[in-house]
Design a protein around this motif. Structure first.
Motif, PDB file in Angstrom:
ATOM      1  N   GLN A 421       5.628  39.991  31.988  1.00  0.00           N
ATOM      2  CA  GLN A 421       4.306  40.484  31.600  1.00  0.00           C
ATOM      3  C   GLN A 421       3.618  41.079  32.831  1.00  0.00           C
ATOM      4  O   GLN A 421       3.612  40.478  33.907  1.00  0.00           O
ATOM      5  N   GLY A 422       3.068  42.291  32.660  1.00  0.00           N
ATOM      6  CA  GLY A 422       2.325  42.927  33.738  1.00  0.00           C
ATOM      7  C   GLY A 422       3.143  43.975  34.460  1.00  0.00           C
ATOM      8  O   GLY A 422       4.362  44.106  34.267  1.00  0.00           O
ATOM      9  N   GLU A 423       2.458  44.746  35.293  1.00  0.00           N
ATOM     10  CA  GLU A 423       3.127  45.735  36.133  1.00  0.00           C
ATOM     11  C   GLU A 423       2.356  45.849  37.450  1.00  0.00           C
ATOM     12  O   GLU A 423       1.156  45.606  37.514  1.00  0.00           O
ATOM     13  N   SER A 424       3.076  46.193  38.507  1.00  0.00           N
ATOM     14  CA  SER A 424       2.452  46.229  39.821  1.00  0.00           C
ATOM     15  C   SER A 424       3.354  46.987  40.792  1.00  0.00           C
ATOM     16  O   SER A 424       4.503  47.328  40.471  1.00  0.00           O
ATOM     17  N   SER A 425       2.832  47.241  41.990  1.00  0.00           N
ATOM     18  CA  SER A 425       3.642  47.730  43.099  1.00  0.00           C
ATOM     19  C   SER A 425       3.971  46.529  43.972  1.00  0.00           C
ATOM     20  O   SER A 425       3.102  45.719  44.274  1.00  0.00           O
ATOM     21  N   VAL A 426       5.236  46.424  44.363  1.00  0.00           N
ATOM     22  CA  VAL A 426       5.686  45.271  45.141  1.00  0.00           C
ATOM     23  C   VAL A 426       6.242  45.749  46.480  1.00  0.00           C
ATOM     24  O   VAL A 426       7.108  46.621  46.524  1.00  0.00           O
ATOM     25  N   ASN A 427       5.723  45.172  47.546  1.00  0.00           N
ATOM     26  CA  ASN A 427       6.206  45.490  48.889  1.00  0.00           C
ATOM     27  C   ASN A 427       7.445  44.644  49.166  1.00  0.00           C
ATOM     28  O   ASN A 427       7.361  43.429  49.333  1.00  0.00           O
ATOM     29  N   GLN A 428       8.620  45.294  49.230  1.00  0.00           N
ATOM     30  CA  GLN A 428       9.885  44.588  49.399  1.00  0.00           C
ATOM     31  C   GLN A 428      10.398  44.617  50.834  1.00  0.00           C
ATOM     32  O   GLN A 428      11.568  44.321  51.083  1.00  0.00           O
ATOM     33  N   PRO A 430      10.232  42.624  53.390  1.00  0.00           N
ATOM     34  CA  PRO A 430      10.940  41.458  53.930  1.00  0.00           C
ATOM     35  C   PRO A 430      12.402  41.371  53.501  1.00  0.00           C
ATOM     36  O   PRO A 430      13.221  40.771  54.198  1.00  0.00           O
ATOM     37  N   ILE A 431      12.730  41.968  52.348  1.00  0.00           N
ATOM     38  CA  ILE A 431      14.104  41.906  51.841  1.00  0.00           C
ATOM     39  C   ILE A 431      14.889  43.159  52.209  1.00  0.00           C
ATOM     40  O   ILE A 431      15.993  43.084  52.738  1.00  0.00           O
ATOM     41  N   THR A 432      14.318  44.324  51.913  1.00  0.00           N
ATOM     42  CA  THR A 432      15.062  45.576  52.055  1.00  0.00           C
ATOM     43  C   THR A 432      14.703  46.371  53.295  1.00  0.00           C
ATOM     44  O   THR A 432      15.408  47.316  53.645  1.00  0.00           O
ATOM     45  N   GLY A 433      13.599  46.022  53.957  1.00  0.00           N
ATOM     46  CA  GLY A 433      13.166  46.788  55.112  1.00  0.00           C
ATOM     47  C   GLY A 433      12.399  48.048  54.761  1.00  0.00           C
ATOM     48  O   GLY A 433      11.951  48.782  55.638  1.00  0.00           O
ATOM     49  N   GLU A 434      12.228  48.318  53.464  1.00  0.00           N
ATOM     50  CA  GLU A 434      11.498  49.512  53.022  1.00  0.00           C
ATOM     51  C   GLU A 434       9.995  49.224  53.030  1.00  0.00           C
ATOM     52  O   GLU A 434       9.528  48.301  52.376  1.00  0.00           O
ATOM     53  N   SER A 435       9.259  50.040  53.741  1.00  0.00           N
ATOM     54  CA  SER A 435       7.815  49.795  53.865  1.00  0.00           C
ATOM     55  C   SER A 435       7.033  50.322  52.667  1.00  0.00           C
ATOM     56  O   SER A 435       5.908  49.896  52.414  1.00  0.00           O
ATOM     57  N   ILE A 436       7.604  51.250  51.910  1.00  0.00           N
ATOM     58  CA  ILE A 436       6.908  51.827  50.753  1.00  0.00           C
ATOM     59  C   ILE A 436       7.060  50.886  49.554  1.00  0.00           C
ATOM     60  O   ILE A 436       8.170  50.534  49.165  1.00  0.00           O
ATOM     61  N   PRO A 437       5.939  50.456  48.955  1.00  0.00           N
ATOM     62  CA  PRO A 437       6.009  49.564  47.783  1.00  0.00           C
ATOM     63  C   PRO A 437       6.764  50.202  46.618  1.00  0.00           C
ATOM     64  O   PRO A 437       6.727  51.425  46.432  1.00  0.00           O
ATOM     65  N   ILE A 438       7.432  49.365  45.834  1.00  0.00           N
ATOM     66  CA  ILE A 438       8.208  49.812  44.677  1.00  0.00           C
ATOM     67  C   ILE A 438       7.466  49.427  43.405  1.00  0.00           C
ATOM     68  O   ILE A 438       7.010  48.296  43.266  1.00  0.00           O
ATOM     69  N   ASP A 439       7.345  50.370  42.478  1.00  0.00           N
ATOM     70  CA  ASP A 439       6.700  50.079  41.198  1.00  0.00           C
ATOM     71  C   ASP A 439       7.603  49.177  40.366  1.00  0.00           C
ATOM     72  O   ASP A 439       8.801  49.437  40.215  1.00  0.00           O
ATOM     73  N   ASN A 452       3.133  41.065  46.059  1.00  0.00           N
ATOM     74  CA  ASN A 452       2.587  41.707  44.864  1.00  0.00           C
ATOM     75  C   ASN A 452       1.304  42.450  45.265  1.00  0.00           C
ATOM     76  O   ASN A 452       0.300  41.830  45.595  1.00  0.00           O
ATOM     77  N   GLU A 453       1.354  43.764  45.232  1.00  0.00           N
ATOM     78  CA  GLU A 453       0.268  44.561  45.797  1.00  0.00           C
ATOM     79  C   GLU A 453      -0.999  44.586  44.941  1.00  0.00           C
ATOM     80  O   GLU A 453      -2.088  44.308  45.410  1.00  0.00           O
ATOM     81  N   ASN A 454      -0.873  44.969  43.654  1.00  0.00           N
ATOM     82  CA  ASN A 454      -2.118  45.291  42.938  1.00  0.00           C
ATOM     83  C   ASN A 454      -2.211  44.896  41.470  1.00  0.00           C
ATOM     84  O   ASN A 454      -3.139  45.308  40.794  1.00  0.00           O
ATOM     85  N   GLY A 455      -1.296  44.149  40.941  1.00  0.00           N
ATOM     86  CA  GLY A 455      -1.396  43.777  39.531  1.00  0.00           C
ATOM     87  C   GLY A 455      -0.939  42.350  39.300  1.00  0.00           C
ATOM     88  O   GLY A 455      -0.056  41.852  40.004  1.00  0.00           O
TER      89      GLY A 455
END
Length: 885
Positions: A421-428, A430-439, A452-455
Motif C-alpha cells: 500500500q502506498g507509493e514513494s521515492s526510496v533512496n537506495q 546504502p545498498i546500491t550506491g545510487e544517489s538518485i531515489p527510485i520510485d 523512504n523519501e516522501n510517501g
C-alpha cells in the motif's frame, strides 16, 4: 538459465513459487472480518504448492498435501499446517504469502536459541526443493531417540538440532539420506564464536593470540584477523574461559555488541596513563638539569616505565610462552635491557613512545574498521507494525515474515519487503550506491536500510532481520576483509622469517664483537637493543591489510561488493572485460520500436496484435501487449487460440483466422510478401525482431521489437577505457547483424556473435590466450561457466538476486554498469598505496639498521621510526576510505 523449472506445480525457487498461477491447491477467498482493516484485500495466488519434483517426497505425502488446507483452530496445528493459510487468528488480515512458507516456522527456524537446552548442532541441508521438504525432515528426525527438537529453515537450507546427549547426533546423517537428502555439519562438535578483540596494534599481536589459544586442548581452531579486530574460534569450553585466556596475553575479548561506552571509558583510562608517564619522564628530565639527584630522576623514569610498560611486558610473557616473537617481546626486551645498563631515560622513552604509537595506531585502525561497522546502523532497530487495527513499535528481531510494517516519510525502512500500500521515492544509496531515489509502487521490493523519501508505505516483510540484503552485505564484506590477499600473505611470510633472523642478529651483535675485543660490552649491548626494536616489522605487516580493508569498505559504501583482497588485486590488473549482451549492456526487456501498417490503421493493427499475443508468455508477445496497453488499445474478441511452435500464434477474430509470427510462418502459407520483404530484411539487419500480422491472404502490418541498450552502457564503457582497460568485448547469442548494431551503440572494441553458453567460455579463453587478464560481466546466473572461466567474475544487480551475490567475485548491487570503472580505479589506487606502504616500510627499516652502527641512531629514535612508520602507513591506507572516481 533465469527460468525456473516447474514440475507437478511446485517451483524450485521462492521467486517462481510466488508467480505460479492457475492451479487449485491454494485457492482461497479471503475476506476482511474487521471493518477497520487498514489493508486492501490481496489477491490470493492459486498454486499447487506442496507437490514436489523429487521422488523422495513420497514420505508423508498425505501430510504435505494437507498443508494447503485452511489452518485448524488449534494453535498447535496452526503452527504445523500454516503452509498456505495466510489468515492470522489475531487480526484476520489477509496477506499474500509465498506458497508453502510458514511465517511462524520461518521465524523459529532461524533463531537457534529457541531450541531447548542441551546438546546442539547446526547443519547445512542439500536437496530441499520445496518448504514441505523442511517439514518432512523435521518429522522424520523427531522420531529418533533423544532428539529434543529439530528446526529446518528452507530459505537458508540450515537445520538446528537439539538433543539430550551427544550420541543422539550419530544416526542423523543416515536418517537424512533415507529421506532423500544430504547434510554437512556447520559446527562439528565445537562451539564456534566470533569475538571482538581490543588492544591489537599489529599483525603480530593476532599471531600471538592464535599461538596462545592453540596451546589449549579445549580450542579446536582459532583465527584472529588484525584488520577487522575479530577472532573466530571453535572451542568446547565456556566463553568466559576464552575471554580469560585472551586477557592473560594482554588483550580483551568480548562478544559483538553495539555498546561503545565501555570501550570509550577504557580509551580514556589509557590516555590518562600515557599522559601521566609523559609527565613523569618530563619531570625526571628537567630535574636532571636542576640539581635533582640522579637517583630521583631514575625513580621517576622507572615509575613511568612501569605505568606504560606493564601491558606490553605482560603480553610479551605470554607471547614467549606460546613461542611468538611479536613487537611486545622486542620492545619489552629493549626497555628492560636499557634499564639494566643504566639507560633509564632511554628505557622510559622507549615504552612511552611505544604506548603513544599503539594508541594512535589503534584509533586510526578503528576508524577503518568502523567503515563497515557503521553499515550495521543503517537499518533501524525497531519498526512500526500493524496488530489488528493498532500500530505498535516492535524490535525488528521480533518481526516475522508476512508481518505488515508501516514506514513514515523520511524514515529508514527496517526490513526487506514488498510494498502492499502506498507509493514513494526510496533512496537506495546504502545498498546500491545510487544517489538518485527510485520510485516505488505497490508490488515493488524495498530493502532494509534504505530511506523512504516522501510517501507513507505499508510493507509486507519478506525476510527476517538476519536475512536482509544489508545483513548479507555486511556479512560478505566482513568475510572479504578476513581473507588474505596474495600480497598480504607474502608480506606475512616474509615477516615471519625476517623477525627471528634479525632477533638472532641482535643477540649476535650484543655478544660477539665485545668477545672479540671490538669495543665495550655496554656499547654493543645498546646497539643490539636498537636492532631488536628495528626487528619489529610492524609497518610492513600493516601495510597491506589496512589498505585492503579500507578499499573494500569504500566499495561497499558505493554499492560494490568485493569478495576479498585477492579479487581487489586482480581487478587492478584486468586488461580486457567481456560483457554478456542481454541484461548487461542492454535492458533485457524487448520493446516495440517500429510499426508499419498496410491498408489498416495503427489502432486496428495493434488491437488485432493484442488479441493474438494476449495469452502468450513469450517476452516479445509481452512487449507488444505492454505497448498496446500503454496506448490504451482494446483487444478484439477472439477464439480458437493456437500456438504454432517456433513460428507464431493464431486465433479466429470476427470469423477470420489471423496470424502473428515470423517470416517463415507466412512464407509457408505462400502469402505475398513481395512489397514488404525488403523492409523486413532492413529491420532485421538493424538487430530487431520482426512480428508479421496478417491472414492467409494478406499482411496487414509489421511490428518491430528490439532490446534497447542501457542509457549508461556507452558512458560506462568509455570510463573503463580511461581507467586502463584495453579491450571491451561483447558476447551474445544474437545474429551478426544484431551484434554489430549493439556493439556500435555500446562502443565496444570487439564482439562475438551467435554464441551458445559453452561458446562464451571459448571466447573468454581466446582472450586469455591473447595475453589478456579477463573479467566477465554477467547476471551471475546464466553466465556461470563464463564467470568461472574468467580471471574475475563480476555480477550485476546483486540487490535483487541472492545467486549473484554468492557466485561472482565482485557484485555490482545496482543494475547498471556505472560503478564498474570505480571498481577498477579503486583497485589500481589500492595497489599503488600498498606498494607505497611496502617500500616506505622497507626503506625506513634499512635506514634504521644502517644508522645504528655509526652510532647515529638512539634507542628512542629506533622506537619512533617503528611506531611512526606504522602510523604513516595506516594514515596513507585510510585515504582509500574517501577515494572518489
Amino acid at each position: 538459465m533465469k527460468e525456473n523449472k516447474e514440475e507437478n506445480g511446485c517451483s524450485t525457487s521462492d521467486e517462481s513459487i510466488a508467480k505460479l498461477e492457475n492451479s487449485s491447491c491454494c485457492s482461497s477467498n479471503h475476506h476482511s472480518e474487521n471493518g477497520n482493516n487498514p489493508f486492501p484485500i490481496l489477491i490470493q495466488e492459486k498454486n499447487n504448492c506442496c507437490s514436489s519434483n523429487s521422488s523422495k517426497e513420497t514420505v508423508n505425502e498425505q501430510e504435505k498435501i494437507s498443508c494447503c488446507r485452511p489452518s485448524p483452530t488449534s494453535d498447535n496445528k496452526q503452527k504445523n499446517n500454516a503452509c498456505c493459510n495466510s489468515e492470522t487468528t489475531e487480526d484476520k488480515i489477509s496477506v499474500k504469502t509465498n506458497c508453502c512458507s510458514s511465517n511462524n516456522q520461518q521465524t523459529k527456524d532461524t533463531i537457534s536459541n529457541s531450541l531447548p537446552p542441551g546438546e546442539k548442532m547446526a547443519y547445512r541441508v542439500h536437496g530441499m526443493d520445496c518448504p514441505a521438504c523442511a517439514k518432512t525432515i523435521e518429522k522424520g528426525l523427531s522420531t529418533l531417540k533423544d532428539i529434543a527438537e529439530v528446526k529446518v529453515n528452507y530459505s537458508t537450507a540450515k537445520m538446528q538440532v537439539a538433543a539430550s546427549n551427544a550420541d543422539a547426533f550419530i544416526p542423523i546423517e543416515s536418517e537424512i539420506e533415507k529421506l532423500g537428502f544430504s547434510i554437512e555439519p556447520l559446527n562439528q562438535n565445537g562451539n564456534i564464536k566470533t569475538f571482538e578483540i581490543e588492544g591489537m596494534d599489529c599483525g603480530s599481536c593476532a599471531k600471538s593470540i592464535e599461538n596462545h589459544l592453540n596451546t589449549l586442548s579445549s580450542v579446536k581452531n582459532v583465527s584472529v584477523n588484525f584488520s577487522t579486530g575479530k577472532m573466530k574460534i571453535e572451542h568446547s569450553n565456556s566463553v568466559e574461559d576464552i575471554m580469560t585466556e585472551v586477557s592473560k596475553i594482554g588483550f580483551k575479548a568480548s562478544l559483538p555488541s553495539n555498546n561503545q561506552s565501555i570501550q570509550t571509558h577504557k580509551n580514556k583510562n589509557e590516555n590518562g596513563l600515557v599522559i601521566l608517564s609523559g609527565v613523569l619522564i618530563a619531570l625526571g628530565f628537567i630535574g636532571s638539569f636542576n640539581g635533582v639527584s640522579t637517583m630521583m630522576s631514575s625513580i621517576l623514569y622507572a615509575i613511568a616505565m612501569v605505568i606504560s610498560g606493564s601491558k606490553p611486558v605482560k603480553s610479551a610473557f605470554y607471547a614467549i610462552k606460546s613461542r611468538s616473537l611479536d613487537m611486545n617481546v622486542l620492545m619489552s626486551v629493549a626497555a628492560i635491557g636499557a634499564a639494566l645498563i643504566g639507560e633509564w631515560l632511554e628505557g622510559a622513552t622507549v615504552v612511552w613512545l611505544f604506548a603513544i604509537g599503539n594508541l594512535l595506531q589503534t584509533k586510526s585502525i578503528e576508524r577503518t574498521r568502523n567503515s563497515i561497522r557503521n553499515l550495521m546502523d543503517l537499518a533501524p532497530p525497531e519498526a512500526w507494525i500493524y496488530v489488528g487495527s493498532e500500530i505498535i513499535k516492535k524490535p525488528v528481531e521480533e518481526i516475522t515474515v508476512g508481518d505488515i510494517i508501516f514506514v513514515k516519510p523520511g524514515d529508514k525502512i527496517p526490513l526487506d519487503g514488498e510494498i502492499i500500500q502506498g507509493e514513494s521515492s526510496v533512496n537506495q544509496a546504502p545498498i546500491t550506491g545510487e544517489s538518485i531515489p527510485i520510485d516505488k509502487n505497490i508490488g515493488d521490493t524495498v530493502y532494509a536500510g534504505t530511506i523512504n523519501e516522501n510517501g507513507s508505505l505499508e510493507i509486507r516483510v519478506t525476510k527476517l532481520v538476519e536475512d536482509t540484503t544489508i545483513s548479507k552485505i555486511i556479512h560478505l564484506v566482513e568475510e572479504a576483509q578476513e581473507q588474505k590477499a596474495p600480497t598480504e600473505a607474502f608480506v606475512d611470510k616474509f615477516a615471519s622469517i625476517y623477525t627471528p633472523v634479525v632477533f638472532i642478529l641482535a643477540l649476535a651483535v650484543m655478544a660477539v664483537p665485545s668477545l672479540l675485543g671490538f669495543g665495550t660490552w655496554g656499547e654493543w649491548f645498546y646497539k643490539g637493543l636498537e636492532i631488536l626494536v628495528v626487528a619489529c616489522p610492524c609497518a610492513l605487516v600493516i601495510s597491506t591489510p589496512v589498505a585492503i580493508v579500507s578499499a573494500i569498505g569504500n566499495a561497499a559504501k558505493n554499492g560494490i561488493l568485493i569478495k576479498g583482497g585477492t579479487f581487489l588485486e586482480k581487478a587492478g590488473a584486468i586488461t580486457a572485460i567481456a560483457f554478456d549482451k542481454t541484461g548487461t549492456l542492454t535492458e533485457g526487456k524487448p520493446k516495440v520500436s517500429e510499426i508499419k501498417t498496410i491498408n489498416v490503421s495503427e489502432e486496428t493493427l495493434l488491437s488485432i496484435a493484442l488479441t493474438l499475443e494476449g495469452f502468450s508468455t513469450h517476452p516479445i508477445a509481452k512487449s507488444i501487449v505492454l505497448y498496446g496497453n500503454e496506448k490504451g488499445i482494446q483487444p478484439k474478441n477472439g477464439e480458437l487460440y493456437k500456438s504454432i511452435v517456433g513460428k507464431g500464434v493464431q486465433a479466429t477474430i470476427q470469423g477470420d483466422i489471423f496470424y502473428a509470427g515470423n517470416l517463415k510462418l507466412f512464407e509457408e502459407m505462400n502469402v505475398d510478401l513481395e512489397d514488404i520483404k525488403k523492409h523486413i530484411h532492413e529491420i532485421q539487419n538493424k538487430g530487431k525482431t520482426v512480428v508479421i500480422i496478417g491472414t492467409q491472404n494478406q499482411v496487414i502490418g509489421i511490428i518491430a521489437v528490439s532490446d534497447t541498450i542501457r542509457d549508461t552502457s556507452a558512458t560506462a564503457l568509455e570510463a573503463l577505457k580511461q581507467s586502463g582497460v584495453n579491450q571491451t568485448v561483447m558476447l551474445t547469442g544474437d545474429n551478426e547483424g544484431t551484434a554489430k548494431m549493439i556493439a556500435s551503440e555500446a562502443n565496444v572494441n570487439r564482439y562475438f556473435a551467435e554464441l551458445l553458453p559453452e561458446d562464451k567460455v571459448d571466447a573468454i579463453k581466446k582472450l586469455q590466450n591473447e595475453g589478456h587478464k579477463v573479467a566477465m560481466v554477467g547476471d551471475g546466473i546464466n553466465d556461470a561457466p563464463a564467470l568461472a572461466t574468467a580471471d574475475l567474475g563480476i555480477a550485476m544487480g546483486g540487490a535483487g538476486t541472492d545467486t549473484a551475490m554468492e557466485t561472482a567475485d565482485i557484485v555490482l548491487m545496482a543494475d547498471n554498469l556505472d560503478k564498474l570503472s570505480h571498481t577498477m580505479k579503486l583497485s589500481k589506487k589500492a595497489l599503488t598505496i600498498i606498494k607505497q606502504n611496502i617500500w616506505f616500510s622497507i626503506i625506513i627499516k634499512v635506514l634504521a639498521l644502517v644508522f645504528i652502527f655509526p652510532g647515529w641512531l638512539t634507542l628512542w629514535m629506533a622506537v619512533l621510526s617503528d611506531t611512526g612508520a606504522a602510523l604513516i602507513v595506516i594514515l596513507n591506507a585510510m585515504r582509500l576510505l574517501k577515494f572518489k572516481e
